[in-house]
Design an enzyme around this catalytic site. Structure first.
Site, PDB file in Angstrom:
ATOM      1  N   GLN A 148       0.833  -1.202   0.000  1.00  0.00           N
ATOM      2  CA  GLN A 148       0.000   0.000   0.000  1.00  0.00           C
ATOM      3  C   GLN A 148       0.866   1.250   0.000  1.00  0.00           C
ATOM      4  O   GLN A 148       2.070   1.168   0.271  1.00  0.00           O
ATOM      5  CB  GLN A 148      -0.893   0.009   1.254  1.00  0.00           C
ATOM      6  CG  GLN A 148      -0.124  -0.112   2.547  1.00  0.00           C
ATOM      7  CD  GLN A 148      -0.911  -0.820   3.647  1.00  0.00           C
ATOM      8  OE1 GLN A 148      -2.147  -0.870   3.629  1.00  0.00           O
ATOM      9  NE2 GLN A 148      -0.200  -1.436   4.574  1.00  0.00           N
ATOM     10  N   ASP A 187      -0.380   0.192  13.625  1.00  0.00           N
ATOM     11  CA  ASP A 187      -0.034   1.480  14.258  1.00  0.00           C
ATOM     12  C   ASP A 187       0.189   1.319  15.761  1.00  0.00           C
ATOM     13  O   ASP A 187       0.668   2.234  16.417  1.00  0.00           O
ATOM     14  CB  ASP A 187      -1.127   2.522  13.988  1.00  0.00           C
ATOM     15  CG  ASP A 187      -2.486   2.070  14.506  1.00  0.00           C
ATOM     16  OD1 ASP A 187      -3.360   1.719  13.686  1.00  0.00           O
ATOM     17  OD2 ASP A 187      -2.656   2.004  15.746  1.00  0.00           O
ATOM     18  N   GLU A 218       0.263  -8.462  11.345  1.00  0.00           N
ATOM     19  CA  GLU A 218       0.226  -7.265  10.501  1.00  0.00           C
ATOM     20  C   GLU A 218       0.897  -7.599   9.177  1.00  0.00           C
ATOM     21  O   GLU A 218       2.012  -8.151   9.152  1.00  0.00           O
ATOM     22  CB  GLU A 218       0.952  -6.113  11.205  1.00  0.00           C
ATOM     23  CG  GLU A 218       1.324  -4.929  10.365  1.00  0.00           C
ATOM     24  CD  GLU A 218       0.169  -4.269   9.634  1.00  0.00           C
ATOM     25  OE1 GLU A 218       0.264  -4.144   8.397  1.00  0.00           O
ATOM     26  OE2 GLU A 218      -0.809  -3.875  10.305  1.00  0.00           O
ATOM     27  N   ASP A 232      -0.158 -11.981   6.061  1.00  0.00           N
ATOM     28  CA  ASP A 232      -1.557 -11.689   5.757  1.00  0.00           C
ATOM     29  C   ASP A 232      -2.425 -12.391   6.801  1.00  0.00           C
ATOM     30  O   ASP A 232      -2.261 -13.596   7.051  1.00  0.00           O
ATOM     31  CB  ASP A 232      -1.897 -12.197   4.353  1.00  0.00           C
ATOM     32  CG  ASP A 232      -3.404 -12.224   4.108  1.00  0.00           C
ATOM     33  OD1 ASP A 232      -3.876 -13.184   3.459  1.00  0.00           O
ATOM     34  OD2 ASP A 232      -4.100 -11.327   4.617  1.00  0.00           O
ATOM     35  N   ASP A 263      -8.409  -5.109  13.121  1.00  0.00           N
ATOM     36  CA  ASP A 263      -8.187  -3.662  13.029  1.00  0.00           C
ATOM     37  C   ASP A 263      -7.470  -3.404  11.717  1.00  0.00           C
ATOM     38  O   ASP A 263      -6.271  -3.146  11.668  1.00  0.00           O
ATOM     39  CB  ASP A 263      -7.326  -3.207  14.212  1.00  0.00           C
ATOM     40  CG  ASP A 263      -6.937  -1.743  14.115  1.00  0.00           C
ATOM     41  OD1 ASP A 263      -5.947  -1.343  14.761  1.00  0.00           O
ATOM     42  OD2 ASP A 263      -7.604  -1.002  13.355  1.00  0.00           O
ATOM     43  N   PRO A 305      -5.117  -4.780   0.838  1.00  0.00           N
ATOM     44  CA  PRO A 305      -5.058  -6.076   1.544  1.00  0.00           C
ATOM     45  C   PRO A 305      -6.212  -6.292   2.518  1.00  0.00           C
ATOM     46  O   PRO A 305      -6.482  -7.416   2.911  1.00  0.00           O
ATOM     47  CB  PRO A 305      -3.729  -5.983   2.292  1.00  0.00           C
ATOM     48  CG  PRO A 305      -3.460  -4.523   2.453  1.00  0.00           C
ATOM     49  CD  PRO A 305      -4.023  -3.872   1.220  1.00  0.00           C
TER      50      PRO A 305
END
Ligand code: SAM
Length: 285
Positions: free
Chosen positions: A31, A86, A106, A137, A158, A167
């Site tokens: 991304q 994050d 993540e 993934d 999240d 994704p």
């Protein structure tokens, strides 16, 4: 000339943030990653042109996604977070008494690096010994889980939104929901954000329809997150037992948004939302 970040909530509505400073941007394998300092909400993380989290209001989303399920479960020891790069969600999860083991899956390691550099408050718990970060993934991780005895008491998703070809789309499928259910211990709970109902009601409809078929209990709750389109933001849960609308445990620490009353009120859905869910469920059939 002032710089503004513009996000289209729909073809008829845009949100704009005045940018004080352009901080960082790169294209990862998954991304586009951008960090800006906004005038209104401070540092902000943007993925593929969509606002993800800001210093100014992140606590609302993270406290509601963490504490509602974890304080409705009698003894959540093992928690799985899918996405959450994050760090804000794991920070809240690790505050809950009795949590012993947290796995954060993540897909993009660069998001975690960027968060560590520019979002120190989000990432303050990433070195907690109970937290294990896996770069994979989430859908593939859960599929591989099916062959292990490792189960979880609570699973929290999240992720980025399912729209577009990012994704996050893999985490809003019927197959994914089935794998989530298989990875839960008896009496387990799973929650996923179902977005902004004024703009993407189909997400709420699809998840509620599918989870409602797979889990004995499917419940939707909401909160207002100023930096997400329309302010009203929904979360949908599948439960193998506990009723999420009633907190059964309390938190031994200060919060900025979550209280037991806010928890209960979050399940008081306005007729507009109830009707929307009914309409969208019909539309998915
Ligand atoms: N709170 C934000 C929201 O609601 O829009 C989400 C923030 S968090 C940064 C989203 C994370 O999900 C990103 O770091 C992204 O890389 C991760 N992600 C997206 N799809 C994923 C997948 N299939 N598996 C694991 N992580 C994924």
């Amino acid at each position: 000339m002032s710089l503004w970040f513009v996000e289209s909530a729909s073809s008829g509505h845009k949100l704009e943030w005045k940018i004080r400073r352009e901080v960082y941007s790169t294209q990862s394998a998954f991304q586009h990653i951008r960090v800006v300092e906004t005038e209104q909400f401070g540092m902000a993380l943007i993925l593929d042109g969509i606002m993800q989290t800001t210093m100014g209001d992140e606590f609302i989303y993270h406290e509601m996604l963490a504490f509602v399920p974890l304080l409705s479960h009698p003894a959540p020891k093992r928690v799985l977070i899918i996405g959450g790069g994050d760090g804000g969600l794991s920070r809240e999860v690790l505050k809950v008494p009795g949590v012993e083991h947290v796995v954060m899956v993540e897909i993009d390691p660069i998001v975690v690096d960027v968060a560590k550099r520019y979002f120190p408050h989000h990432t303050e718990s990433l070195n907690d010994s109970r937290l294990h970060i896996v770069f994979e993934d989430g859908a593939a991780f859960l599929k591989s889980q099916a062959h292990t005895p490792e189960k979880f008491d609570v699973i929290l998703v999240d992720s980025t939104d399912p729209e577009g070809d990012g994704p996050g789309q893999f985490l809003y499928t019927s197959a994914f929901h089935a794998d989530v259910k298989n990875a839960l211990n008896p009496g387990g709970i799973y929650v996923q954000h179902t977005g902004a109902p004024f703009y993407n009601p189909e997400v709420l409809g699809m998840v509620t329809e599918d989870v409602g078929k797979k889990f004995p209990l499917c419940q939707t709750y909401w909160a207002t997150v100023p930096t997400y389109p329309g302010g009203i933001f929904t979360f949908t849960a599948g439960s193998l037992g506990p009723d999420l609308s009633q907190p059964i445990r309390t938190l031994p620490c200060e919060t900025q948004w979550y209280t037991p009353d806010i928890h209960r009120l979050a399940f008081a859905l306005p007729p507009y939302l109830k009707n929307l869910i009914r309409t969208e469920i019909k539309a998915t059939r």
